[in-house]
Design an enzyme around this catalytic site. Structure first.
Site: not given
Ligand code: COA
Length: 348
Positions: A114, A275, A305
């Site tokens: 990224c 980004h 992204n």
């Molecule tokens: N659709 C529906 N549910 C989803 C899902 C999707 N696409 N992806 C994950 N889930 C579910 C999980 O299975 C979990 O279910 P559970 O509670 O039954 O176990 C629940 O949603 C929460 O998952 P979690 O991973 O804890 O969610 P989160 O609030 O951390 O959000 C991200 C996930 C990835 C959106 C978040 O962590 C994030 O934005 N992180 C930064 C990522 C990023 O910017 N990456 C780029 C790097 S440069």
């Protein structure tokens, strides 16, 4: 000593639009979940066959080169940032050189995910400053769609990423206080495995808790096994919360570093082009730095992204929309896998 200026900029996104609703055909997800957690509404995917990281980069580069009033033959160095290259090796830089019929100039590939474009821009800036090159093509391009896990198992990663390319041409300027004022690069490998694609790779799995089952043989055979595709080890992994927590600290930190270096403050920023990792991360940075809505540009809603391509695509869209004018102070910043992060401050 010269300063470098962005003389031309272009971007390309594939025509295939996949909305959040479209993704529900492949996995258990919802428009509501994706928008609430990431801000993304839709993303573009390259044609499965015929469109590659390099071909998209060519399209973006043609526009950047034309806007810089130069030609592909005049480009004297290529820097190509991507995590989704056409081949494991050689890198996309040489493929771009070939496809654009460029001279036998140097082609450097950057693997900083990224923050790849900021790293690439920083390297190009040094070459221009020293007078070594006069027309550097800096590209960020990604075709994520070829390698993501589009089953429910991979949903937390696959919904975030999209395909596209952005490019700039960097040239020297003798105008004082114009162009790239400074760039700032950082890394911390402590969490290298938290956002990664482990295979294919030479590690054999030594950095991981769970080791893959390689075939019983004396040499070789450690590229990828059928089992790894089945159990999902072959796909990218992301500890979303770890990424989020680190990103919201490092983005403001590296932006502050750039401002301090140039004796400027957040009020001096005309436009921050971060980004496009996640809209919530951008909003967090905006709040931390107390920037108003007009000072931050986001387009993740439309493209997801796009990793190394996200900064040049956003910068180009902002410029095309008339949000960047001569004399404006533009701040670019990125954070991603590695972890690596960086910023660039530009007087347009
Ligand atoms: N659709 C529906 N549910 C989803 C899902 C999707 N696409 N992806 C994950 N889930 C579910 C999980 O299975 C979990 O279910 P559970 O509670 O039954 O176990 C629940 O949603 C929460 O998952 P979690 O991973 O804890 O969610 P989160 O609030 O951390 O959000 C991200 C996930 C990835 C959106 C978040 O962590 C994030 O934005 N992180 C930064 C990522 C990023 O910017 N990456 C780029 C790097 S440069």
């Amino acid at each position: 000593m010269f300063q470098s200026k962005i003389a031309g900029i272009g971007y390309y996104v594939p025509k295939n639009v996949y909305t959040n609703q479209d993704l529900t055909r492949f996995m258990d997800t919802s428009d509501e979940w994706i928008q609430e957690r990431t801000g993304i509404k839709e993303r573009r995917y390259a044609d499965r066959i015929g469109e590659t990281t390099t071909t998209m980069a060519v399209e973006a580069s043609k526009i950047a080169i034309e806007r810089a009033n130069t030609t592909a033959e005049e480009i004297d160095f290529i820097i190509f940032a991507t995590l989704s290259p056409d081949y494991y090796f050689p890198g996309c830089g040489v493929l771009l050189q070939r496809e654009m019929g460029m001279k036998e100039v140097g082609a450097l590939d950057i693997r900083n995910q990224c923050s790849g474009f900021i790293y690439a821009l920083s390297v190009a800036d040094q070459f221009i400053k020293t007078g070594m090159y006069k027309n550097i093509l800096v590209v960020g391009s990604e075709k994520h769609s070829f390698a993501l896990d589009y089953s429910t198992r991979g949903r937390s990663v696959s919904v975030i990423f999209g395909d596209g390319a952005g490019a700039v041409v960097l040239q020297p300027t003798t105008e004082a206080d114009k162009g790239i004022l400074s760039t700032h690069l950082h890394s911390d490998g402590a969490d290298a495995e938290k956002l990664a694609m482990y295979y294919p790779g030479a590690s054999g799995g030594i950095w991981l808790d769970e080791k893959p089952k390689w075939p019983e043989q004396e040499l070789g055979g450690m590229l990828m096994t059928a089992e790894m595709l089945e159990d999902g080890t072959a796909f990218p992994v992301m500890d979303g919360q770890a990424v989020f927590k680190k990103a919201v600290v490092k983005f403001p930190e590296v932006i502050g570093e750039a401002l301090a270096k140039n004796n400027l403050t957040t009020q001096d920023i005309t436009l921050l082009v971060p980004h496009q990792a996640n809209l919530r991360i951008s909003q967090f940075i905006q709040k931390t730095l107390k920037l108003n809505d007009d000072q931050v540009f986001n387009n993740i809603q439309k493209y997801g992204n796009t990793t190394a391509a996200s900064v040049p695509i956003a910068l180009c869209e902002a410029w095309e929309a008339g949000k960047i004018k001569e004399g404006d102070l533009i701040c670019l910043a990125a954070f991603g896998a590695g972890f690596t992060w960086g910023s660039a401050l530009i007087r347009w």
